[in-house]
Scaffold this motif. Structure first.
Motif, PDB file in Angstrom:
ATOM      1  N   ILE A 262       0.858  -1.191   0.000  1.00  0.00           N
ATOM      2  CA  ILE A 262       0.000   0.000   0.000  1.00  0.00           C
ATOM      3  C   ILE A 262       0.892   1.239   0.000  1.00  0.00           C
ATOM      4  O   ILE A 262       1.758   1.365   0.848  1.00  0.00           O
ATOM      5  N   SER A 263       0.637   2.102  -0.971  1.00  0.00           N
ATOM      6  CA  SER A 263       1.394   3.348  -1.066  1.00  0.00           C
ATOM      7  C   SER A 263       0.447   4.529  -0.908  1.00  0.00           C
ATOM      8  O   SER A 263      -0.779   4.381  -0.914  1.00  0.00           O
ATOM      9  N   THR A 264       1.062   5.686  -0.773  1.00  0.00           N
ATOM     10  CA  THR A 264       0.262   6.906  -0.620  1.00  0.00           C
ATOM     11  C   THR A 264      -0.577   7.175  -1.868  1.00  0.00           C
ATOM     12  O   THR A 264      -1.745   7.590  -1.766  1.00  0.00           O
ATOM     13  N   GLU A 265       0.012   6.925  -3.035  1.00  0.00           N
ATOM     14  CA  GLU A 265      -0.734   7.166  -4.274  1.00  0.00           C
ATOM     15  C   GLU A 265      -1.962   6.265  -4.368  1.00  0.00           C
ATOM     16  O   GLU A 265      -3.060   6.717  -4.718  1.00  0.00           O
ATOM     17  N   LYS A 266      -1.783   4.977  -4.051  1.00  0.00           N
ATOM     18  CA  LYS A 266      -2.922   4.060  -4.108  1.00  0.00           C
ATOM     19  C   LYS A 266      -4.017   4.479  -3.139  1.00  0.00           C
ATOM     20  O   LYS A 266      -5.210   4.473  -3.467  1.00  0.00           O
ATOM     21  N   LYS A 267      -3.610   4.828  -1.943  1.00  0.00           N
ATOM     22  CA  LYS A 267      -4.605   5.203  -0.946  1.00  0.00           C
ATOM     23  C   LYS A 267      -5.297   6.515  -1.347  1.00  0.00           C
ATOM     24  O   LYS A 267      -6.506   6.677  -1.130  1.00  0.00           O
ATOM     25  N   MET A 268      -4.535   7.454  -1.910  1.00  0.00           N
ATOM     26  CA  MET A 268      -5.164   8.702  -2.353  1.00  0.00           C
ATOM     27  C   MET A 268      -6.146   8.446  -3.494  1.00  0.00           C
ATOM     28  O   MET A 268      -7.226   9.047  -3.543  1.00  0.00           O
ATOM     29  N   MET A 269      -5.793   7.547  -4.409  1.00  0.00           N
ATOM     30  CA  MET A 269      -6.722   7.223  -5.487  1.00  0.00           C
ATOM     31  C   MET A 269      -7.968   6.543  -4.943  1.00  0.00           C
ATOM     32  O   MET A 269      -9.092   6.807  -5.388  1.00  0.00           O
ATOM     33  N   GLN A 270      -7.747   5.653  -3.948  1.00  0.00           N
ATOM     34  CA  GLN A 270      -8.900   4.979  -3.322  1.00  0.00           C
ATOM     35  C   GLN A 270      -9.807   5.992  -2.648  1.00  0.00           C
ATOM     36  O   GLN A 270     -11.036   5.960  -2.785  1.00  0.00           O
TER      37      GLN A 270
ATOM     38  N   CYS B  79      -9.959   5.715   5.653  1.00  0.00           N
ATOM     39  CA  CYS B  79      -9.003   5.957   4.562  1.00  0.00           C
ATOM     40  C   CYS B  79      -8.103   7.160   4.869  1.00  0.00           C
ATOM     41  O   CYS B  79      -6.898   7.137   4.593  1.00  0.00           O
ATOM     42  N   CYS B  80      -8.679   8.203   5.463  1.00  0.00           N
ATOM     43  CA  CYS B  80      -7.885   9.387   5.809  1.00  0.00           C
ATOM     44  C   CYS B  80      -6.851   9.059   6.880  1.00  0.00           C
ATOM     45  O   CYS B  80      -5.696   9.505   6.818  1.00  0.00           O
ATOM     46  N   GLU B  81      -7.243   8.296   7.887  1.00  0.00           N
ATOM     47  CA  GLU B  81      -6.281   7.896   8.922  1.00  0.00           C
ATOM     48  C   GLU B  81      -5.162   7.060   8.317  1.00  0.00           C
ATOM     49  O   GLU B  81      -3.981   7.233   8.648  1.00  0.00           O
ATOM     50  N   GLU B  82      -5.565   6.127   7.425  1.00  0.00           N
ATOM     51  CA  GLU B  82      -4.530   5.350   6.755  1.00  0.00           C
ATOM     52  C   GLU B  82      -3.643   6.249   5.898  1.00  0.00           C
ATOM     53  O   GLU B  82      -2.409   6.063   5.843  1.00  0.00           O
ATOM     54  N   LEU B  83      -4.242   7.251   5.251  1.00  0.00           N
ATOM     55  CA  LEU B  83      -3.460   8.162   4.425  1.00  0.00           C
ATOM     56  C   LEU B  83      -2.493   8.994   5.272  1.00  0.00           C
ATOM     57  O   LEU B  83      -1.360   9.262   4.867  1.00  0.00           O
ATOM     58  N   LEU B  84      -2.940   9.409   6.439  1.00  0.00           N
ATOM     59  CA  LEU B  84      -2.040  10.162   7.330  1.00  0.00           C
ATOM     60  C   LEU B  84      -0.845   9.322   7.728  1.00  0.00           C
ATOM     61  O   LEU B  84       0.296   9.795   7.763  1.00  0.00           O
ATOM     62  N   ILE B  85      -1.107   8.069   8.055  1.00  0.00           N
ATOM     63  CA  ILE B  85       0.000   7.178   8.416  1.00  0.00           C
ATOM     64  C   ILE B  85       0.940   7.004   7.229  1.00  0.00           C
ATOM     65  O   ILE B  85       2.172   7.047   7.355  1.00  0.00           O
ATOM     66  N   LEU B  86       0.347   6.806   6.042  1.00  0.00           N
ATOM     67  CA  LEU B  86       1.178   6.619   4.847  1.00  0.00           C
ATOM     68  C   LEU B  86       1.956   7.888   4.515  1.00  0.00           C
ATOM     69  O   LEU B  86       3.114   7.813   4.096  1.00  0.00           O
ATOM     70  N   LYS B  87       1.309   9.044   4.696  1.00  0.00           N
ATOM     71  CA  LYS B  87       2.016  10.309   4.477  1.00  0.00           C
ATOM     72  C   LYS B  87       3.190  10.472   5.426  1.00  0.00           C
ATOM     73  O   LYS B  87       4.265  10.955   5.063  1.00  0.00           O
TER      74      LYS B  87
ATOM     75  N   ILE C 232       7.970   9.763   3.432  1.00  0.00           N
ATOM     76  CA  ILE C 232       9.292  10.361   3.243  1.00  0.00           C
ATOM     77  C   ILE C 232      10.370   9.293   3.326  1.00  0.00           C
ATOM     78  O   ILE C 232      11.248   9.172   2.453  1.00  0.00           O
ATOM     79  N   HIS C 233      10.265   8.487   4.393  1.00  0.00           N
ATOM     80  CA  HIS C 233      11.276   7.440   4.569  1.00  0.00           C
ATOM     81  C   HIS C 233      11.216   6.429   3.429  1.00  0.00           C
ATOM     82  O   HIS C 233      12.250   5.973   2.923  1.00  0.00           O
ATOM     83  N   GLU C 234      10.006   6.072   3.002  1.00  0.00           N
ATOM     84  CA  GLU C 234       9.870   5.106   1.922  1.00  0.00           C
ATOM     85  C   GLU C 234      10.447   5.670   0.622  1.00  0.00           C
ATOM     86  O   GLU C 234      11.161   4.975  -0.113  1.00  0.00           O
TER      87      GLU C 234
END
Length: 1759
Positions: free
Chosen positions: A1118-1126, A1332-1340, A1344-1346
């Motif tokens: 799961i990446s930030t882009e995928k989650k943002m598209m979702q 989804c937003c909480e997951e996106l915050l975690i992914l955001k 950077i590290h990823e």
């Protein structure tokens, strides 16, 4: 001084020092020098210099009567804490530091000091301790300074290192073993020198840099590495052994993208990396001369708030010391392995521990020492302290301890008590300190808000107890403090902890700038203060200081001095910095007008404006010199003429043309006047001045003139007497003090030295100040003497300087020193304990006394003006009341007698002018606010665009007949970012796939390359040179070796004893640990308990994503882009598809309501028109017209027009009027409104009444005419039909209105029901969006590290590809070089074969021609090395090859037979000889080419190996990064799994009922799918089977427990048997039970052995001392022999002089007796000749007497 054994070495290396500044590296060890070094004698380890010959003592001119031991150094109270590194720890109680021209070794416990003076007198640059603490080095300053190595604790000069720099040493450092010393010099050479200090030899030298260099340090791990740092640079040095010798090579650190910084602190890590500090507080990690990373704290905070002064690597820990007073400990592994994560190069990290010493602490240097086997650190604080720190960072760590405190920076002022041995000092560090210089201790200190600049101790006439001190500060404040003995306070004797305390008695602020001078009148009536604000303030001295007034002077005040007691009138001499001297009498209090100001304007003032005469003095000296030269030339010419005449030669005097003289220098007057440094009264109206700048070098005697009317600025006053002072042009006199005990004038110089001039009864004169005594005391660069004081009894001299040092000297010799005098602390004043604390002035911007007076006067004037205004206001108010009374009177008069309002107006032009001015003001305000109006307008537009335009207004539609309502969804306009993200969804995945494919291809290519190049590696040629290290065996005597062997024996005994003791303690610890870990009977295994707990918590069998063995596929990542598209898809579905459609329907409903209302309005209008034709009794009730609610048209809420704005403005003005108080005066517009307002229309107005009456009459006439007509039957029928029709229409229209209302309400209820269902769906969608937003915050957060990891992988892949391509090219080049080498070798073999063929067989010249062929012709390359210091300060080498053919005989002279290759040997064939010569040239060319090819091949191989190693490192890094990325993906999934997810359920899905009802708390319930529930039911069966199995395991464990108990009993019995056996053996052997530990303790008497070794050492020391004295006796005997020979030669000279005397006497007698008549006329010439001979005889007699005295003195010395 003894012979310097290093003079030969200096002579040998002098030639190599000529071009040091032009070379990048320096070679010292050449072949001729090696040969000389073999012959040169080594310095014996027992060799010492004598301290008396090394140190720089006082200097006295030849004819002075002052003894050289005039001053005896007593104590140092200061500390130059601002010096970069000024702290040296020799043992746990002794610290060393530089104090001016001395090194002070102070015992911190006893405060005893030992001082070591500099050898040159030019100051000291650095001090550093040897790692063994047995020596310390002192690097000095001055012309060609030395480094002196002293032993410790004996402090004997051991070695002197010469020739290391030109002006001054800056820093020095020993290597880890202490065998080498590195030093670096200051401007202009900045020379870096490596010393073999024990042999006083220079090993290597090189210019460190072209700018200031601060430090040089050896590497702790590799002693061949050094590092230097300084202004804008850091440089890494390496001692490399090359073909031409040992060289010092330096690589300059490149900052790259990082800003260039001055580097103060650095440290080299064990792996060769270097960590340095910066000016902004971050750490830089250097590798290979480049910055690898820049380290900072988390959040991009700097590691320190300010520069980092030092970095220390100690026992695996990295410490950073900052100017912010913080010491931080960093994780060494994190620092060492840090890699950049982005383009900025910053890496964030947190310190492991930190220690903050407090506010106003600025650390400069720390050093470590062990105290009772515990490490402690001593720290140098630039704020004026030495700290003792514990950096173990444990619970038992000691708190920081301030060991010593001092002034920080230069001492500004000093003064001594008039009664006892007390002195007071102040500095810009805001403190005032009291010292007892009899016991050498600090008594008390008090601190204020500003720095002190002036200080004066009140004389006895002012304060008989001697405890009052006046202190001036940099903010213009003067504080009167008093020192007293707290033990003498009533009731405080037992509470006092200090010897003396300081109390603030009075504080006042007379000046607006720094106070520079304070002075008490000798009679004690007036106190004067001077300041940089060009004022002098006078105070009357009473119980409190009362201000008298101040005067203004032409410049900033430098010094104040009251006239001496011999003066009739008390006057004050004011010296200004800009060359003015002012004299004023003492003002008297009460005679000055101080009502409105303290400025004294009528005080008689005399001015002296110094006019430079130095140029005139120089001109007179030049004229006198030229006249003297002319006289000498004329005298020589006359003497020559006389000699020629005596010889009987004729003398022709040729007319010599006099050479043109050079023009005299012009008179020079400096543009800026020279500053006055100090001065003093010589007589009433006369004074002496010492000036700086151009006019330095003289003392000027000046006098005030009586012409006071002239402008002081235009005056040009010249001194009437000048005394030249030797060597003071560049070193002027800054302080002058007079000693009362002995007639001496003590002068303090700019270079920190002291001068003493003897005074005579006639006072100062040219002859009196010719001889002087001189001593360097303070630092020569920044130690300008700022204060000189003599003690109250004149027996002690005290000096203070700009270097922060305070020195005390005794005037007496050591034999005459009195016993220690106990200081007397002044008693406290009466009632001091009852007084309240004086309120201090803490604000630096507080008003001065004069400003406070001016403000007070201004307030008084303002108060008077306000009173006048109030009177005028009262008069205006009375007139206004009279006018209102007149208006009322006018209203009471009849109409025809009333005056019109316009008649009250005096002149209408007044109001017209007011209107015009008002209009102009309005236009002006509009112009002024045009920009602001446009700004606010644009701001409103932006706000509307941001908030209103992007927001779809929420409108609510209300039902007409019910309370139902429906609202739209609040939506923001959807951004286009989601559409762009959809296009870039798989971009990163595609890039990574391409990189991985390229990586696989590169690995395959690498395998092929390794297979192909394997034979090449086997055939490669290795080039290298082995260096021979010569080791000189240490020669030690038998006694030393025997002592060392005894020490080794004791050490072995101690080690054996320690080992036994450690073994016993280890055994005890093991037993203790064993018994400690023994389990109890009821003990449960913690591991089993944890396993049971874990099983209970995680019972079940799930394939959880949180499992450690869970692996992710590429699709599951799961990446930030995928989650943002979702999230975008979900929001698009919710907003556009559902909410937008619903909003459209609601808006349509609103539009329906609007159209319905319009239709109802038209219907109601028709109904009303119909009802107009019906009787009132037939009217049906009309339904009310529905109204639109404001929230149904929300877009109109933000619409505004001018009417709305005006209404809002009126409301605000009305509100403001209610809040503001009513004022008594009205504006002109209000008056005009009162004058011109029209009267209201009264009820009895005849005109209005007439109009109303006429309207009523016309209406009554019309009604009367209509009533008169009667309808017919037809008309009645028509009226009836019309009535029925109207009734029907009325009813139909009202029903239609009601139907419209009912239909609209029905539509609204249907839509509302639909929206309620949709709300349920939207809530569920919102919950999904929240997740989804909480997951996106975690992914955001993790993105950077990823991204950094992915970018790092891409970068590593790119690097790997580049390296692989380079490896391929290097392999190809190496193959080409190999082929070239083989070809050249074959050519060489072919050349030799052709030569053998040309010789033939049995050629008699074969050997000669072979030698010619093999004869070496060497091409010497002359290298011209140039060094350029450019912007980057890089070193570039340019080689100009100039072949110079030299034969072997010219190079080394090794061959015994000399061949001339230009001549063919006799009998040899000429063709054969020429062929040999040609072959030789070909051979040389082939060998040279072969050598070049081999060098190139070696370089290629070296670079290939380096690249191969780098490739392996990159491959390892790539694998590591991939693993880190996988671990990171698992951690990211784990964090996502930790989120709470809301699941809505229906009632039939809830199966956890409690008593048939739903539970109140669902927190303990679980949500399963049907499949999971079935699996759990199956798991119950499995657990039952597992339970049976565990019972069997428990049964077996029980049986094992029984067996263990049985084994335990058997072991206890065995232990008991062994103990009994041990006791029996001890009884048999010793007869009793013995404690073996005690036996082992007493088996070795270590103290006795140590005492034996000490006795042997003492005997050896005495033997060596005896030997030294014997050698000294031999030297003295040689000196005695030498003196005897000199005396003998002088006796012979005396004998010769006696014979000459006798001969001259005989000639004189013959001349007097044999005179003839011819000489009778020339008696005058004879008389002159007789007088000359008599004077010569007298001179010779004096010389004979002097020789006799010397001979007698020499005989006495021999005896």
């Amino acid at each position: 001084m003894e012979q310097d054994p290093a003079e030969d070495a200096e002579a040998d290396s002098s030639g190599a020092e000529d071009n040091l500044d032009e070379q990048h590296y320096t070679q010292v060890s050449s072949v001729p020098q090696k040969r000389r070094e073999e012959v040169k004698k080594k310095i014996d380890e027992t060799f010492f210099y004598t301290y008396e010959d090394v140190y720089s003592g006082p200097y006295a001119t030849g004819d002075t009567e002052i003894p050289t031991d005039l001053l005896i150094f007593k104590h140092s109270f200061g500390y130059d804490c601002t010096r970069p590194v000024n702290l040296m720890i020799m043992d746990r109680n002794t610290v060393g530091y530089v104090a001016g021209n001395q090194v002070i070794l102070q015992n911190l416990r006893t405060k005893y000091q030992k001082h070591v003076r500099s050898s040159s007198g030019g100051g000291i640059g650095f001090i550093t301790a040897h790692p063994s603490k047995e020596y310390f080095a002192v690097g000095e300053k001055g012309k060609k300074p030395n480094i002196v190595i002293y032993t410790y604790p004996s402090v004997r000069p051991y070695r002197i290192l010469k020739g290391g720099t030109e002006v001054a040493y800056v820093f020095g450092d020993f290597n880890h073993t202490g065998t080498l010393l590195a030093s670096v010099g200051s401007s202009p050479d900045y020379m870096l020198t490596i010393w073999d200090w024990k042999q006083e030899e220079t090993l290597l030298r090189s210019k460190a840099f072209a700018q200031d260099v601060y430090k040089v340090m050896f590497s702790a791990e590799n002693e061949e590495h050094l590092t230097t740092c300084g202004s804008g640079h850091i440089r890494f040095w390496k001692m490399a052994l090359t073909l031409t010798g040992l060289k010092l090579q330096g690589a300059l650190g490149r900052f790259g993208k990082t800003a260039v910084s001055d580097i103060i602190g650095f440290v080299e890590l064990p792996d060769g990396k270097v960590v340095s500090g910066t000016e902004w507080g971050n750490l830089l990690l250097w590798e290979g001369g480049l910055i690898k990373v820049e380290l900072c704290q988390v959040g991009r905070k700097p590691c320190h708030e300010g520069p980092i002064s030092q970095l220390v690597f100690d026992e695996g820990d990295l410490y950073s010391v900052g100017k912010d007073g913080v010491i931080r400990m960093w994780n060494f592994e994190v620092v060492d392995t840090a890699d950049p994560v982005d383009d900025t190069g910053l890496v964030e990290m947190e310190p492991m521990n930190e220690l903050w010493l407090g506010k106003n602490v600025s650390l400069n240097f720390i050093t470590k020492i062990h105290d009772h086997e515990q490490p402690f650190w001593f720290a140098q604080d630039t704020s004026g302290a030495i700290w003792k720190l514990d950096l173990t960072f444990s619970n038992m760590s000691h708190d920081p301890e301030r060991v010593c405190t001092f002034h920080s920076g230069g001492i500004e002022a000093i003064s001594v008590s008039p009664f006892t041995c007390l002195m007071a000092t102040t500095a810009l560090d805001r403190s005032v300190r009291i010292y007892d210089f009899s016991s050498n201790s600090q008594l008390s200190v008090i601190k204020f808000k500003q720095g002190g600049t002036a200080l004066a101790w009140a004389p006895a006439v002012v304060n008989p107890e001697g405890g009052l001190i006046a202190v001036g500060f940099e903010d213009g404040v003067v504080r009167i403090i008093e020192i007293y003995d707290p033990k003498l306070l009533p009731g405080h004797a037992e509470q006092a902890n200090e010897i003396a305390e300081i109390n603030l008695k009075q504080v006042f602020k007379p000046h607006a700038a720094a106070v520079t001078a304070l002075a008490y009148e000798l009679k004690g009536n007036v106190f004067a203060t001077g300041s940089k604000d060009k004022t002098v303030f006078f105070f009357a001295i009473e119980d409190e200081y009362k201000p008298i007034g101040f005067i203004c002077v032409p410049g900033p005040v430098q010094a104040l001095q009251w006239s001496p007691p011999s003066s009739i009138k008390s006057t004050l001499l004011i010296l200004c910095e800009n060359g003015f001297a002012v004299q004023v009498p003492a003002p008297l209090r009460g005679k000055q007008d101080a009502v409105t100001t303290y400025h004294i304007k009528n005080l008689p003032t005399q001015y002296f404006h110094f006019y430079s005469i130095k140029s005139q003095i120089k001109l007179k000296e030049e004229i006198a010199r030229r006249e003297k030269e002319k006289e000498q030339k004329e005298k020589a010419r006359l003497e020559w003429i006389k000699q020629q005449k005596e010889l009987g030669l004729e003398v022709e005097e040729p007319k010599e043309e006099e050479p043109e003289e050079e023009p005299l220098p012009p008179i020079y007057i400096p543009e800026e006047p020279s500053p006055i440094l100090c001065g003093f009264y010589s007589a009433p109206g006369k004074f002496w001045l010492s000036l700086g700048g151009y006019d330095s070098g003289f003392l000027y005697h000046c006098e005030f003139s009586h012409d006071d009317g002239e402008n002081p600025e235009k005056r040009k006053d010249e001194p009437f007497e000048v005394i030249p002072m030797e060597n003071t042009e560049k070193n002027p006199i800054h302080q002058i003090s007079f000693c009362t005990r002995t007639p001496l004038m003590i002068c303090g110089m700019q270079d920190g030295s002291l001068r003493a001039y003897p005074l005579r009864e006639e006072g100062l004169s040219v002859g009196a100040l010719k001889d002087y005594w001189y001593l360097n005391v303070h630092d020569n660069d920044n130690g300008q003497i700022r204060g000189i004081c003599c003690s109250h009894d004149g027996g002690c001299l005290i000096t203070c300087g700009g270097d922060g040092n305070i020195f005390t000297f005794d005037f007496l010799s050591e034999e005459e020193l009195p016993k220690e005098i106990k200081v007397t602390i002044p008693p406290p004043r009466r009632g001091l304990e009852k007084e309240k604390a004086t309120e201090d002035i803490k604000d630096p911007d507080a008003d001065t006394i004069e400003k406070f007076k001016q403000k007070k006067e201004h307030k008084r004037k303002m108060k008077e003006a306000e009173e006048k205004k109030n009177k005028k206001r009262e008069e205006l108010s009375a007139l206004r009341q009279d006018f209102v009374f007149l208006l009322q009177k006018n209203q009471e008069l009849p109409k025809h007698m009333q005056l019109h309002r316009e008649e009250f107006e005096m002149d209408r032009r007044i109001f017209e002018e007011l209107d015009r001015q008002t209009l102009q003001r309005i236009q002006l305000v509009q112009k002024q606010l045009a920009w602001e109006h446009e700004k606010q307008f644009i701001g409103v537009q932006k706000l509307q665009t941001q908030f209103r335009d992007s927001l779809e207004f929420t409108l609510t539609v209300h039902a007409i007949q019910s309370n139902h309502q429906i609202s739209t969804y609040s939506l923001l306009s959807v951004s286009e970012k989601y559409t762009q993200d959809k296009k870039q969804e798989d971009s990163k995945g595609a890039v990574l796939k391409e990189k991985w494919t390229a990586l696989k291809e590169t690995e395959q290519a690498e395998e092929e390359i390794s297979r192909e190049t394997s034979p090449v590696h086997r055939g490669s040629v290795a080039f290298g040179n082995e260096a021979e290290s010569l080791k000189t065996p240490e020669v030690r005597k038998t006694t030393t070796r025997y002592i060392e062997s005894r020490r080794q024996k004791i050490r072995r005994l101690v080690e054996k004893y320690d080992a036994l003791k450690a073994k016993i303690m280890k055994r005890r610890a093991e037993w203790h640990e064993l018994y400690k870990n023994k389990p109890r009977h009821n003990h449960e295994n913690s591991k089993d308990a944890e396993e049971i707990k874990e099983a209970q918590e995680n019972i079940g069998c799930y394939r959880l994503k949180s499992a450690t063995n869970y692996t992710l596929t590429e699709d599951e990542c799961i990446s930030t882009e995928k989650k943002m598209m979702q999230l975008a898809i979900l929001e698009d579905l919710v907003c556009k598809t559902t909410k937008v459609n619903m909003n459209k329907e609601i808006v349509s409903l609103r539009d329906l309501k609007v159209s319905t209302i319009d239709e109802i309005k038209s219907l109601v209008k028709e109904v009303k028109s119909i009802q107009a034709n019906l009787d009132v009794s037939e009217h049906l009730p009309i339904p009310p017209i529905p109204q639109l609610h404001p929230d149904e048209v929300p877009e109109k809420m933000v619409e505004c027009n001018s009417n709305v704005l005006l209404k809002f403005k009126e409301e605000q003005e009305a509100k403001a009027k209610l809040e503001e108080p009513l004022e008594g005066c009205l504006s002109s517009r209000a008056f005009r409104h009162v004058f011109l307002q029209t009267p209201p229309v009264e009820e009895g107005d005849p005109v209005a009444q007439a109009g109303d009456a006429s309207a009523v009459v016309t209406e009554e006439q019309k009604a009367f005419e209509m009533e008169k007509v009667e309808p017919t039957e037809m008309e009645l029928e028509i009226l009836k039909r019309e009535k029925i029709k109207n009734l029907y229409l009325q009813e139909a229209l009202i029903k239609k209105i009601n139907a419209l209302v009912i239909n609209f309400d029905a539509e609204l209820r249907l839509l509302r029901h639909k929206k309620l269902k949709m709300d349920v769906q939207m809530k569920s969608a919102d919950l999904r969006c929240i997740t989804c937003c909480e997951e996106l915050l975690i992914l955001k957060k993790l993105e950077i590290h990823e991204d950094l990891l992915e970018e790092k992988i891409c970068a590593l892949i790119n690097k790997q590809e580049d390296i692989h391509s380079k490896l391929k090219s290097y392999l190809a080049q190496m193959e080409d070089r190999k082929c070239e080498i083989v070809m050249l070798e074959e050519r060489e073999k072919a050349l030799y074969a052709s030569f053998e063929a040309s010789l033939g067989e049995n050629n008699e010249f074969a050997d000669v021609l072979t030698d010619i062929l093999k004869k070496e012709v060497e091409c010497v390359e002359k290298e011209e090395v140039g060094r350029e210091a450019g912007e980057q300060n890089e070193n570039e080498e340019e080689d100009d090859e100039k072949p110079d053919v030299k034969t072997d005989e010219e190079n080394c002279g090794s061959e015994s037979i000399v061949f001339d290759d230009s001549v063919c040997p006799e009998g040899c064939s000429e063709d054969l000889f020429l062929n040999t010569i040609q072959l030789r040239q070909q051979r040389i060319g082939i060998e040279k080419a072969l050598e070049e090819e081999k060098k190139v091949a070696a370089v290629l191989k070296k670079e290939y190996n380096a690249l191969a190693i780098k490739a392996k490192e990159i491959e390892t890094s790539l694998d590591t990064t991939n693993r880190e990325l996988d671990a990171f993906q698992w951690e990211k999934l784990h964090e996502l799994n930790e989120l709470d997810v809301v699941v809505p359920l229906r009632l039939h899905q809830v199966q956890c009922l409690v008593d048939g009802e739903l539970p109140h708390d669902f927190s303990q319930t679980l949500v399963f799918t049907n499949q999971s529930l079935q699996y759990l039911q199956k798991r119950i069966v499995d657990l039952r089977n597992e339970k049976i199995m565990q019972r069997e395991i428990h049964k077996k464990a029980k049986e094992q427990h029984k067996q263990l108990l049985q084994d335990k009993k058997e072991m206890e019995m065995e232990i008991q048997e062994l103990e009994e056996r041990c006791s029996n053996l001890m009884m048999e052997k010793f007869g009793r039970l013995v404690d073996f530990e005690a036996v082992q303790v007493h088996s070795v008497n270590i103290p006795m052995e140590q005492m034996k070794v000490r006795i042997m050492e003492k005997e050896y020391e005495h033997f060596m001392e005896l030997k030294e004295w014997e050698e000294r006796i031999v030297v003295l005997q040689h000196q005695l022999t030498k003196l005897t020979r000199e005396n003998t030669s002088k006796l012979h000279q005396l004998n010769r002089f006696c014979r000459e005397k006798h001969q001259l006497e005989t000639e004189l007698e013959s001349l007097t007796t044999g005179q003839g008549g011819e000489f009778e006329g020339t008696r005058s010439a004879d008389i002159k000749e007789t007088a000359r001979l008599e004077s010569q005889l007298t001179h010779m007699t004096c010389e004979v007497a002097l020789l006799r005295e010397e001979i007698s003195q020499g005989r006495l010395d021999e005896m």
